[in-house]
Design an enzyme around this catalytic site. Structure first.
Site, PDB file in Angstrom:
ATOM      1  N   ARG A   1       0.824  -1.218   0.000  1.00  0.00           N
ATOM      2  CA  ARG A   1       0.000   0.000   0.000  1.00  0.00           C
ATOM      3  C   ARG A   1       0.855   1.263   0.000  1.00  0.00           C
ATOM      4  O   ARG A   1       0.452   2.291  -0.542  1.00  0.00           O
ATOM      5  CB  ARG A   1      -0.944  -0.004   1.194  1.00  0.00           C
ATOM      6  CG  ARG A   1      -2.061  -0.991   0.968  1.00  0.00           C
ATOM      7  CD  ARG A   1      -3.062  -0.961   2.081  1.00  0.00           C
ATOM      8  NE  ARG A   1      -4.242  -1.711   1.701  1.00  0.00           N
ATOM      9  CZ  ARG A   1      -5.117  -2.196   2.551  1.00  0.00           C
ATOM     10  NH1 ARG A   1      -4.964  -2.004   3.837  1.00  0.00           N
ATOM     11  NH2 ARG A   1      -6.164  -2.847   2.118  1.00  0.00           N
TER      12      ARG A   1
ATOM     13  N   LYS B   1     -20.601 -15.400   1.837  1.00  0.00           N
ATOM     14  CA  LYS B   1     -21.962 -14.984   2.177  1.00  0.00           C
ATOM     15  C   LYS B   1     -22.730 -14.383   1.018  1.00  0.00           C
ATOM     16  O   LYS B   1     -22.277 -13.449   0.375  1.00  0.00           O
ATOM     17  CB  LYS B   1     -21.902 -13.951   3.305  1.00  0.00           C
ATOM     18  CG  LYS B   1     -21.732 -14.584   4.659  1.00  0.00           C
ATOM     19  CD  LYS B   1     -22.401 -13.738   5.733  1.00  0.00           C
ATOM     20  CE  LYS B   1     -21.414 -13.255   6.741  1.00  0.00           C
ATOM     21  NZ  LYS B   1     -21.165 -11.882   6.862  1.00  0.00           N
TER      22      LYS B   1
ATOM     23  N   GLY C   1     -13.884  -3.687  -0.178  1.00  0.00           N
ATOM     24  CA  GLY C   1     -15.213  -3.103   0.061  1.00  0.00           C
ATOM     25  C   GLY C   1     -15.553  -2.043  -0.975  1.00  0.00           C
ATOM     26  O   GLY C   1     -16.673  -2.000  -1.497  1.00  0.00           O
TER      27      GLY C   1
ATOM     28  N   GLY D   1      -9.931  -7.719  -1.892  1.00  0.00           N
ATOM     29  CA  GLY D   1     -10.270  -8.643  -0.813  1.00  0.00           C
ATOM     30  C   GLY D   1      -9.655 -10.018  -0.991  1.00  0.00           C
ATOM     31  O   GLY D   1      -8.492 -10.164  -1.347  1.00  0.00           O
TER      32      GLY D   1
HETATM   33  P1  AMP Z   1     -16.096 -13.349   1.134  1.00  0.00           P
HETATM   34  O1  AMP Z   1     -15.540 -12.407   2.153  1.00  0.00           O
HETATM   35  O2  AMP Z   1     -17.574 -13.446   1.120  1.00  0.00           O
HETATM   36  O3  AMP Z   1     -15.492 -13.120  -0.252  1.00  0.00           O
HETATM   37  O4  AMP Z   1     -15.620 -14.800   1.593  1.00  0.00           O
HETATM   38  C1  AMP Z   1     -14.303 -15.229   1.474  1.00  0.00           C
HETATM   39  C2  AMP Z   1     -14.147 -16.524   2.199  1.00  0.00           C
HETATM   40  O5  AMP Z   1     -15.005 -17.507   1.657  1.00  0.00           O
HETATM   41  C3  AMP Z   1     -12.751 -17.109   2.105  1.00  0.00           C
HETATM   42  O6  AMP Z   1     -12.122 -16.987   3.350  1.00  0.00           O
HETATM   43  C4  AMP Z   1     -12.986 -18.570   1.752  1.00  0.00           C
HETATM   44  O7  AMP Z   1     -12.256 -19.446   2.557  1.00  0.00           O
HETATM   45  C5  AMP Z   1     -14.469 -18.755   1.991  1.00  0.00           C
HETATM   46  N1  AMP Z   1     -15.044 -19.833   1.179  1.00  0.00           N
HETATM   47  C6  AMP Z   1     -14.870 -20.071  -0.123  1.00  0.00           C
HETATM   48  N2  AMP Z   1     -15.518 -21.195  -0.494  1.00  0.00           N
HETATM   49  C7  AMP Z   1     -16.119 -21.694   0.601  1.00  0.00           C
HETATM   50  C8  AMP Z   1     -16.918 -22.840   0.866  1.00  0.00           C
HETATM   51  N3  AMP Z   1     -17.236 -23.726  -0.087  1.00  0.00           N
HETATM   52  N4  AMP Z   1     -17.371 -23.025   2.121  1.00  0.00           N
HETATM   53  C9  AMP Z   1     -17.055 -22.139   3.090  1.00  0.00           C
HETATM   54  N5  AMP Z   1     -16.306 -21.035   2.911  1.00  0.00           N
HETATM   55  C10 AMP Z   1     -15.834 -20.806   1.674  1.00  0.00           C
END
Ligand code: AMP
Length: 398
Positions: free
Chosen positions: A37, A198, A373, A350
């Site tokens: 950064r 999520k 974000g 991210g």
């Molecule tokens: P996000 O912040 O929503 O982009 O989520 C990122 C996280 O999703 C990462 O830390 C991954 O380890 C997790 N992730 C990816 N695939 C899966 C899965 N099949 N089940 C649970 N967590 C997951």
């Protein structure tokens, strides 16, 4: 972009206050573990010095001190690293506003100044106008180059622009160029890869992308809420139970909008997260098992669609890439993207950026956003307050 940038104004003899994102990771001994950064901010700082700015006053937050002075969150280690990278002395102050700060800046022989952590003052995140005015009082022009915080209306990102001529730095300009082109005038087919954990975090994103994308590939934890909505077995895989209806309605909307949705169709499953020795690939998830990566058939389907794309936006890993046993799908997708020729590949910050980095493919992508974000909100079609506040090309305040 219709916002003025540092190339639209003159800086000779001017004091410039620049919002940068120096929120770098530190270890327990306060060593910087990743100085990317700081490096990203150098082109703007060097340009301002070259253009004859009399002072380049840098300001940033670091961590979450919540409006109090936290000794471990002072910007002192950052000033040292900046000096090294810049090859120039940096005056590090232990405050960010007030008469003493102003006086020290005016009397110093150093041209580059680093103010203390903005979030030692609760007024920063509250976007307090008086605090913004005090920051503005230090300089003649304001430059925002902190894309990572541009989605927050804080005193140093939005409030200050009401008191000074305000323009974008090179980093923000680059982010808007690539993200803007990818969503507003993409070369087609435009394919979006969505993953992560999520659905609720990304509903707005999917809604907006249904108006823009030709295909959306859904993997990772995201896929299971959609699969559930289609009546499939998902075992103990990640589910957002409150969003099953939303997922169903998004699938219907996609059909109407003629957007192809490709969901995970085979699964790498385990009995539980730590039982890596139980890993196997199935088409149907049995009760009691959970899926932590996409299977080989899904990878092939995704890659076939990606091979025909001209623009790709990727947000969210398609598996738990942090654990090697579950990283194969994300690695395969990343390597495939890296090998595509003549395709604009945009990584939305991210975790997807962390994944690309883990596989050593950073320089193989067209653009990796510096703001998780902020890039998400931009792709959702939201206005980012830190950018909205900058003056437009049509106005001429400087
Ligand atoms: P996000 O912040 O929503 O982009 O989520 C990122 C996280 O999703 C990462 O830390 C991954 O380890 C997790 N992730 C990816 N695939 C899966 C899965 N099949 N089940 C649970 N967590 C997951």
């Amino acid at each position: 972009m219709d916002k003025q940038t540092i190339q639209d104004v003159t800086f000779k003899g001017k004091k410039v206050v620049v919002r940068v994102d120096f929120n770098v990771p530190l270890d327990k001994s306060l060593n910087i573990t990743d100085d990317r950064r700081i490096k990203e901010a150098l082109p703007t700082i060097q340009y301002l010095l070259k253009q004859g700015a009399s002072k380049v006053i840098l300001m940033s937050h670091l961590g979450r001190p919540d409006g109090q002075v936290v000794e471990n969150l002072r910007l002192t280690p950052i000033a040292k690293q900046l000096e090294k990278l810049l090859g120039e002395k940096v005056l590090k102050l232990d405050e960010c506003v007030g008469a003493a700060v102003k006086q020290k800046i005016d009397q110093s022989k150093e041209k580059v100044v680093l103010l203390e952590n903005l979030r030692f003052h609760k007024e920063e995140e509250k976007n307090n106008p008086e605090f913004a005015k005090q920051l503005a009082a230090l300089a003649d022009i304001y430059v925002n180059d902190a894309f990572g915080t541009a989605h927050r209306a804080h005193a140093s990102t939005e409030g200050i622009a009401k008191f000074l001529p305000a323009v974008a730095g090179f980093l923000i300009e680059r982010e808007l160029k690539y993200l803007g082109e990818a969503v507003n005038s993409p070369k087609r087919p435009m394919v979006v890869i969505l993953g992560g954990a999520k659905v609720s975090d990304k509903i707005m994103l999917i809604e907006n992308l249904l108006k823009k994308a030709d295909s959306i590939l859904i993997g990772g934890g995201m896929a299971f809420t959609f699969l559930k909505a289609m009546g499939k077995n998902i075992g103990n895989s990640k589910l957002d139970p409150e969003k099953v209806d939303v997922a169903r309605s998004l699938l219907e909307k996609a059909k109407k909008a003629n957007v192809h949705i490709e969901l995970t169709s085979d699964f790498c499953i385990v009995k539980n997260f730590d039982a890596t020795d139980t890993l196997k690939t199935v088409k149907d998830i049995p009760d009691g098992w959970e899926s932590l990566d996409i299977g080989p058939e899904t990878r092939k389907r995704f890659k076939d669609i990606l091979s025909k794309a001209k623009t790709v936006i990727w947000n969210g890993p398609v598996g738990v890439f942090e654990i090697d046993a579950y990283a194969a799908g994300t690695k395969d997708v990343a390597q495939h993207l890296a090998g595509l020729k003549g395709v604009m590949t945009i990584i939305g910050g991210g975790d997807s950026a962390a994944a690309v980095s883990k596989f050593g493919l950073d320089d193989k992508m067209t653009h990796i956003s510096t703001g998780g974000g902020a890039s998400l909100e931009y792709l959702e079609g939201k206005e980012l307050p830190g950018i909205a506040a900058l003056q437009s090309k049509r106005s001429a305040r400087v």
